[in-house]
Design a protein around this motif. Sequence first.
Motif, PDB file in Angstrom:
ATOM      1  N   MET A   1      -1.791   2.099 -19.232  1.00 26.67           N
ATOM      2  CA  MET A   1      -0.325   2.087 -19.159  1.00 26.67           C
ATOM      3  C   MET A   1       0.130   0.861 -18.376  1.00 26.67           C
ATOM      4  SD  MET A   1       2.281   4.987 -17.652  1.00 26.67           S
ATOM      5  CE  MET A   1       1.837   6.136 -18.947  1.00 26.67           C
ATOM      6  N   VAL A   2       1.125   0.161 -18.881  1.00 32.03           N
ATOM      7  CA  VAL A   2       1.638  -1.036 -18.226  1.00 32.03           C
ATOM      8  C   VAL A   2       2.472  -0.643 -17.007  1.00 32.03           C
ATOM      9  CG1 VAL A   2       3.073  -3.076 -18.505  1.00 32.03           C
ATOM     10  CG2 VAL A   2       1.684  -2.268 -20.412  1.00 32.03           C
ATOM     11  N   PRO A   3       2.207  -1.214 -15.843  1.00 29.20           N
ATOM     12  CA  PRO A   3       2.992  -0.863 -14.657  1.00 29.20           C
ATOM     13  C   PRO A   3       4.474  -1.125 -14.862  1.00 29.20           C
ATOM     14  CG  PRO A   3       1.035  -2.123 -14.059  1.00 29.20           C
ATOM     15  CD  PRO A   3       1.150  -2.186 -15.541  1.00 29.20           C
ATOM     16  N   VAL A   4       5.298  -0.274 -14.309  1.00 24.55           N
ATOM     17  CA  VAL A   4       6.744  -0.443 -14.401  1.00 24.55           C
ATOM     18  C   VAL A   4       7.214  -1.339 -13.265  1.00 24.55           C
ATOM     19  CG1 VAL A   4       7.092   1.748 -15.561  1.00 24.55           C
ATOM     20  CG2 VAL A   4       7.058   1.675 -13.078  1.00 24.55           C
ATOM     21  N   THR A   5       8.434  -1.883 -13.392  1.00 25.14           N
ATOM     22  CA  THR A   5       8.934  -2.819 -12.398  1.00 25.14           C
ATOM     23  C   THR A   5       9.314  -2.126 -11.099  1.00 25.14           C
ATOM     24  OG1 THR A   5      11.137  -2.623 -13.381  1.00 25.14           O
ATOM     25  CG2 THR A   5       9.738  -4.413 -14.168  1.00 25.14           C
ATOM     26  N   GLY A   6       9.703  -0.888 -11.154  1.00 21.04           N
ATOM     27  CA  GLY A   6      10.066  -0.137  -9.963  1.00 21.04           C
ATOM     28  C   GLY A   6       9.578   1.291 -10.095  1.00 21.04           C
ATOM     29  N   PRO A   7       9.511   2.016  -8.991  1.00 19.83           N
ATOM     30  CA  PRO A   7       8.984   3.379  -9.055  1.00 19.83           C
ATOM     31  C   PRO A   7       9.961   4.323  -9.730  1.00 19.83           C
ATOM     32  CG  PRO A   7       9.839   2.941  -6.866  1.00 19.83           C
ATOM     33  CD  PRO A   7       9.921   1.642  -7.625  1.00 19.83           C
ATOM     34  N   PRO A   8       9.483   5.374 -10.363  1.00 19.50           N
ATOM     35  CA  PRO A   8      10.376   6.411 -10.869  1.00 19.50           C
ATOM     36  C   PRO A   8      11.039   7.140  -9.705  1.00 19.50           C
ATOM     37  CG  PRO A   8       8.089   7.067 -11.092  1.00 19.50           C
ATOM     38  CD  PRO A   8       8.082   5.640 -10.654  1.00 19.50           C
ATOM     39  N   PRO A   9      12.081   7.920  -9.964  1.00 22.60           N
ATOM     40  CA  PRO A   9      12.799   8.593  -8.871  1.00 22.60           C
ATOM     41  C   PRO A   9      11.960   9.582  -8.080  1.00 22.60           C
ATOM     42  CG  PRO A   9      14.127   8.562 -10.860  1.00 22.60           C
ATOM     43  CD  PRO A   9      12.760   8.097 -11.250  1.00 22.60           C
ATOM     44  N   VAL A  10      10.905  10.122  -8.701  1.00 20.97           N
ATOM     45  CA  VAL A  10      10.019  11.054  -7.997  1.00 20.97           C
ATOM     46  C   VAL A  10       8.592  10.521  -8.060  1.00 20.97           C
ATOM     47  CG1 VAL A  10       9.157  13.417  -7.827  1.00 20.97           C
ATOM     48  CG2 VAL A  10      11.481  13.008  -8.693  1.00 20.97           C
ATOM     49  N   LEU A  11       7.913  10.474  -6.910  1.00 15.25           N
ATOM     50  CA  LEU A  11       6.498  10.111  -6.855  1.00 15.25           C
ATOM     51  C   LEU A  11       5.722  11.250  -6.199  1.00 15.25           C
ATOM     52  CD1 LEU A  11       6.278   6.333  -5.796  1.00 15.25           C
ATOM     53  CD2 LEU A  11       5.620   7.352  -7.994  1.00 15.25           C
ATOM     54  N   ALA A  12       4.676  11.712  -6.872  1.00 19.77           N
ATOM     55  CA  ALA A  12       3.796  12.745  -6.330  1.00 19.77           C
ATOM     56  C   ALA A  12       2.487  12.110  -5.908  1.00 19.77           C
ATOM     57  CB  ALA A  12       3.544  13.830  -7.378  1.00 19.77           C
ATOM     58  N   VAL A  13       1.974  12.534  -4.761  1.00 19.73           N
ATOM     59  CA  VAL A  13       0.677  12.071  -4.269  1.00 19.73           C
ATOM     60  C   VAL A  13      -0.268  13.269  -4.309  1.00 19.73           C
ATOM     61  CG1 VAL A  13      -0.583  11.020  -2.365  1.00 19.73           C
ATOM     62  CG2 VAL A  13       1.821  10.405  -2.757  1.00 19.73           C
TER      63      VAL A  13
ATOM     64  N   ARG B   1     -10.560  12.388  -2.628  1.00 19.09           N
ATOM     65  CA  ARG B   1     -10.754  12.376  -1.177  1.00 19.09           C
ATOM     66  C   ARG B   1     -10.839  10.955  -0.633  1.00 19.09           C
ATOM     67  NH1 ARG B   1     -14.671  13.632   3.073  1.00 19.09           N
ATOM     68  NH2 ARG B   1     -16.451  13.210   1.740  1.00 19.09           N
ATOM     69  N   ARG B   2     -11.186  10.011  -1.479  1.00 17.24           N
ATOM     70  CA  ARG B   2     -11.304   8.617  -1.060  1.00 17.24           C
ATOM     71  C   ARG B   2     -10.102   7.768  -1.468  1.00 17.24           C
ATOM     72  NH1 ARG B   2     -17.823   7.576  -2.125  1.00 17.24           N
ATOM     73  NH2 ARG B   2     -18.527   9.196  -0.676  1.00 17.24           N
ATOM     74  N   LEU B   3      -9.014   8.418  -1.818  1.00 18.48           N
ATOM     75  CA  LEU B   3      -7.784   7.686  -2.124  1.00 18.48           C
ATOM     76  C   LEU B   3      -7.306   6.903  -0.906  1.00 18.48           C
ATOM     77  CD1 LEU B   3      -5.231   7.146  -3.927  1.00 18.48           C
ATOM     78  CD2 LEU B   3      -4.256   9.212  -2.887  1.00 18.48           C
ATOM     79  N   GLN B   4      -6.893   5.674  -1.136  1.00 18.98           N
ATOM     80  CA  GLN B   4      -6.253   4.851  -0.114  1.00 18.98           C
ATOM     81  C   GLN B   4      -4.987   4.249  -0.712  1.00 18.98           C
ATOM     82  OE1 GLN B   4      -9.183   1.962   1.143  1.00 18.98           O
ATOM     83  NE2 GLN B   4     -10.257   3.431   2.438  1.00 18.98           N
ATOM     84  N   LEU B   5      -3.943   4.171   0.076  1.00 17.60           N
ATOM     85  CA  LEU B   5      -2.684   3.614  -0.401  1.00 17.60           C
ATOM     86  C   LEU B   5      -2.628   2.122  -0.093  1.00 17.60           C
ATOM     87  CD1 LEU B   5      -0.210   6.426   0.752  1.00 17.60           C
ATOM     88  CD2 LEU B   5      -1.391   6.187  -1.437  1.00 17.60           C
ATOM     89  N   ASP B   6      -2.487   1.298  -1.137  1.00 19.69           N
ATOM     90  CA  ASP B   6      -2.377  -0.135  -0.904  1.00 19.69           C
ATOM     91  C   ASP B   6      -0.912  -0.503  -0.659  1.00 19.69           C
ATOM     92  OD1 ASP B   6      -1.117  -0.210  -3.403  1.00 19.69           O
ATOM     93  OD2 ASP B   6      -2.909  -0.917  -4.453  1.00 19.69           O
ATOM     94  N   GLU B   7      -0.663  -1.781  -0.467  1.00 19.86           N
ATOM     95  CA  GLU B   7       0.690  -2.234  -0.141  1.00 19.86           C
ATOM     96  C   GLU B   7       1.669  -1.906  -1.255  1.00 19.86           C
ATOM     97  OE1 GLU B   7       3.770  -3.558   2.019  1.00 19.86           O
ATOM     98  OE2 GLU B   7       1.703  -3.264   2.712  1.00 19.86           O
ATOM     99  N   ALA B   8       1.228  -2.049  -2.507  1.00 20.33           N
ATOM    100  CA  ALA B   8       2.112  -1.734  -3.629  1.00 20.33           C
ATOM    101  C   ALA B   8       2.474  -0.253  -3.647  1.00 20.33           C
ATOM    102  CB  ALA B   8       1.453  -2.136  -4.944  1.00 20.33           C
ATOM    103  N   ASP B   9       1.506   0.604  -3.326  1.00 16.52           N
ATOM    104  CA  ASP B   9       1.782   2.045  -3.255  1.00 16.52           C
ATOM    105  C   ASP B   9       2.800   2.340  -2.159  1.00 16.52           C
ATOM    106  OD1 ASP B   9      -0.079   2.698  -5.262  1.00 16.52           O
ATOM    107  OD2 ASP B   9      -1.715   2.815  -3.812  1.00 16.52           O
ATOM    108  N   ARG B  10       2.616   1.720  -1.000  1.00 15.19           N
ATOM    109  CA  ARG B  10       3.527   1.971   0.123  1.00 15.19           C
ATOM    110  C   ARG B  10       4.937   1.489  -0.207  1.00 15.19           C
ATOM    111  NH1 ARG B  10      -1.250   0.417   2.923  1.00 15.19           N
ATOM    112  NH2 ARG B  10      -0.505  -1.726   3.213  1.00 15.19           N
ATOM    113  N   GLU B  11       5.033   0.344  -0.859  1.00 14.10           N
ATOM    114  CA  GLU B  11       6.355  -0.157  -1.239  1.00 14.10           C
ATOM    115  C   GLU B  11       7.023   0.777  -2.242  1.00 14.10           C
ATOM    116  OE1 GLU B  11       5.703  -4.074  -2.691  1.00 14.10           O
ATOM    117  OE2 GLU B  11       5.392  -4.961  -0.695  1.00 14.10           O
ATOM    118  N   ALA B  12       6.248   1.302  -3.181  1.00  9.44           N
ATOM    119  CA  ALA B  12       6.810   2.226  -4.173  1.00  9.44           C
ATOM    120  C   ALA B  12       7.290   3.515  -3.508  1.00  9.44           C
ATOM    121  CB  ALA B  12       5.760   2.544  -5.242  1.00  9.44           C
ATOM    122  N   LEU B  13       6.515   4.028  -2.567  1.00  5.75           N
ATOM    123  CA  LEU B  13       6.906   5.250  -1.871  1.00  5.75           C
ATOM    124  C   LEU B  13       8.183   5.034  -1.062  1.00  5.75           C
ATOM    125  CD1 LEU B  13       3.366   6.389  -0.680  1.00  5.75           C
ATOM    126  CD2 LEU B  13       4.808   7.593  -2.330  1.00  5.75           C
ATOM    127  N   ALA B  14       8.317   3.877  -0.460  1.00  5.14           N
ATOM    128  CA  ALA B  14       9.518   3.588   0.327  1.00  5.14           C
ATOM    129  C   ALA B  14      10.740   3.414  -0.564  1.00  5.14           C
ATOM    130  CB  ALA B  14       9.308   2.332   1.166  1.00  5.14           C
TER     131      ALA B  14
END
Length: 340
Positions: free
Chosen positions: A1-13, A120-133
């Motif tokens: 799947m091609v990454p979207v330009t911005g996060p959707p309104p809801v993000l589940a971890v 269990r070994r999931l780590q959030l990178d900078e892109a993940d943190r920006e999307a969550l914010a």
Amino acid sequence: MVPVTGPPPVLAVGAAAIDEWYAVSNLPEPDGGAFASEVTSAFGGVGANVSVALDRLGRDVGLVSRVGDDEYGERAREYLADTGVDASRVSVGDDPSTRSVILSDPAGERAIVTAGESFRRLQLDEADREALAATETVFVTGYAPDAVSRTVLDVVESAADPPALAFDLSGSVEELVGRGTEPETIHRYLHTADLFVADDVAAAAYFGGAEAAREHVAAAQRAREGDGRSPSTRDGWPRAVLTHGADGMTVVAAGAVTEFDAFDVDVVDATGAGDSFVAGLIDRWIAGDGGDGPRRERVGVADGVRFAAAVAAINCTSRFAQTGLPARGEVEAFLAERGL
């Protein structure tokens, strides 16, 4: 799947997993046994369950997760690609995919054993943190690794326009040790999340029992009034729900406690009932109307609980965690049939 330009309104971890499902004659006692009349596999994982449930309800939702570079991980990614869930933030590692063995008895009760290191070994990178914010609503399961849970809290607390935060204490504290969210971090969620959910097993393990859970949650909510970040307790926020399976649920909203009944349905399989319930709460209580000010349109306590309970009840009438997840029209028809 091609990454979207911005996060959707809801993000589940949370995890995206394959459930190996055994239809057993009974749930065995220690040193006991059971006979499996059917063995099959289905899709699950708390994060995927909540995401797919929200997708079925028409929400724009994404999943932050990690799977293994193996058959299980490939199947999970192929399945997500066939849904409306944005899976561009599901990473792939070289360790075994998270998967579960589920024993389900004729009454729909179940026991679950989980294996695999990938989530269990999931780590959030900078892109993940920006999307969550940048998103509007973040959901986190208690099965998320503690470092991930703490990172989500840090991101939410430091965001200029914080997303709404929902946390589900999905298992007992003993079960989470070493692989999930630790007690100290759970405490932070209790005092930070807009929505805090715990079932009877989790509440007993973390709070010491149902009565203690009600008291601790109410006290935490009252302590948050005027803290500058949390919704004011004067307008019914924050909210917490303690779920009791077929015995209903207890809602603590702005320190006030209210009991609600569950819907009576013919249960085929209770797997994923709690996850679909949480998705219903997020849809009605947090995601709002999807307009310019989505969180300003949160519905009342009773309407949200009934909607979420209907989502869970409908899902319980089908096998597996995601097969019976309803569309919004099905939920509305279910409630209308009951005069709601």
